[in-house]
Design a protein around this motif. Structure first.
Motif, PDB file in Angstrom:
ATOM      1  N   SER A  19       0.829  -1.213   0.000  1.00 32.91           N
ATOM      2  CA  SER A  19       0.000   0.000   0.000  1.00 32.91           C
ATOM      3  C   SER A  19       0.861   1.260   0.000  1.00 32.91           C
ATOM      4  O   SER A  19       0.548   2.232  -0.690  1.00 32.91           O
ATOM      5  N   ARG A  20       1.952   1.238   0.781  1.00 39.28           N
ATOM      6  CA  ARG A  20       2.851   2.402   0.802  1.00 39.28           C
ATOM      7  C   ARG A  20       3.446   2.640  -0.580  1.00 39.28           C
ATOM      8  O   ARG A  20       3.517   3.774  -1.053  1.00 39.28           O
ATOM      9  N   LEU A  21       3.875   1.567  -1.236  1.00 38.18           N
ATOM     10  CA  LEU A  21       4.485   1.695  -2.562  1.00 38.18           C
ATOM     11  C   LEU A  21       3.478   2.168  -3.606  1.00 38.18           C
ATOM     12  O   LEU A  21       3.795   3.002  -4.452  1.00 38.18           O
ATOM     13  N   LEU A  22       2.248   1.653  -3.543  1.00 35.47           N
ATOM     14  CA  LEU A  22       1.207   2.094  -4.479  1.00 35.47           C
ATOM     15  C   LEU A  22       0.892   3.575  -4.276  1.00 35.47           C
ATOM     16  O   LEU A  22       0.717   4.322  -5.246  1.00 35.47           O
ATOM     17  N   MET A  23       0.855   4.007  -3.015  1.00 30.45           N
ATOM     18  CA  MET A  23       0.590   5.413  -2.724  1.00 30.45           C
ATOM     19  C   MET A  23       1.741   6.289  -3.227  1.00 30.45           C
ATOM     20  O   MET A  23       1.519   7.352  -3.797  1.00 30.45           O
ATOM     21  N   ARG A  24       2.981   5.817  -3.009  1.00 31.06           N
ATOM     22  CA  ARG A  24       4.134   6.577  -3.503  1.00 31.06           C
ATOM     23  C   ARG A  24       4.061   6.721  -5.022  1.00 31.06           C
ATOM     24  O   ARG A  24       4.304   7.796  -5.569  1.00 31.06           O
ATOM     25  N   ASP A  25       3.717   5.643  -5.706  1.00 31.99           N
ATOM     26  CA  ASP A  25       3.598   5.699  -7.168  1.00 31.99           C
ATOM     27  C   ASP A  25       2.522   6.693  -7.594  1.00 31.99           C
ATOM     28  O   ASP A  25       2.708   7.448  -8.553  1.00 31.99           O
ATOM     29  N   ALA A  26       1.393   6.711  -6.881  1.00 30.41           N
ATOM     30  CA  ALA A  26       0.304   7.638  -7.208  1.00 30.41           C
ATOM     31  C   ALA A  26       0.758   9.084  -6.982  1.00 30.41           C
ATOM     32  O   ALA A  26       0.479   9.966  -7.808  1.00 30.41           O
TER      33      ALA A  26
END
Length: 130
Positions: A19-26
């Motif tokens: 989730s942290r990585l997906l948020m960073r990508d967004a």
């Protein structure tokens, strides 16, 4: 000096690495790159006491301190009391949302987060970024 996408510091708080990585990508997709991570509310609170972020985006459901407890602690500490806080939730639990509003949350985002919705939520709390 106005805050820009390049200078805006957005802390992501989530116990799930994916989730942290997906948020960073967004965030990256909308041009925000100063993105510290915290794996739970306790770690985020320690970070906010020493190097505060401009915005906190926190998951609700986490061990140690959940998103509501983190929000309450940030609001209780005068140097961070006005920090914009966006809570992420995978559930539409009205009791959680009502409690977050009482504690002074600035915005909500459902999981999974889409970049356009994220940009809209950030703009709602800090205004348009250059």
């Amino acid at each position: 000096m106005a805050v820009t996408k390049q200078s805006l510091k957005v802390m992501i708080v989530d116990d799930q690495n994916t989730s942290r990585l997906l948020m960073r990508d967004a965030l990256d997709q909308i041009g925000i790159t100063n993105i510290p991570f915290a794996k739970d509310g306790e770690e985020a609170l320690k970070m906010m006491m020493t190097t505060p972020a401009h915005i906190v985006i926190s998951d609700y459901n986490m061990p140690k301190l959940n998103g509501l407890q983190l929000l309450q602690a940030i609001r209780a500490y005068p140097p961070t009391a006005k920090t914009p806080f966006i809570i992420l939730t995978g559930s539409g639990d009205r009791a959680v949302l009502q409690q977050a509003i009482k504690l002074g949350v600035n915005n909500f985002l459902p999981k999974p987060v889409q970049p356009a919705a994220l940009q809209k939520a950030i703009t709602a709390v800090v205004g348009n970024l250059k």
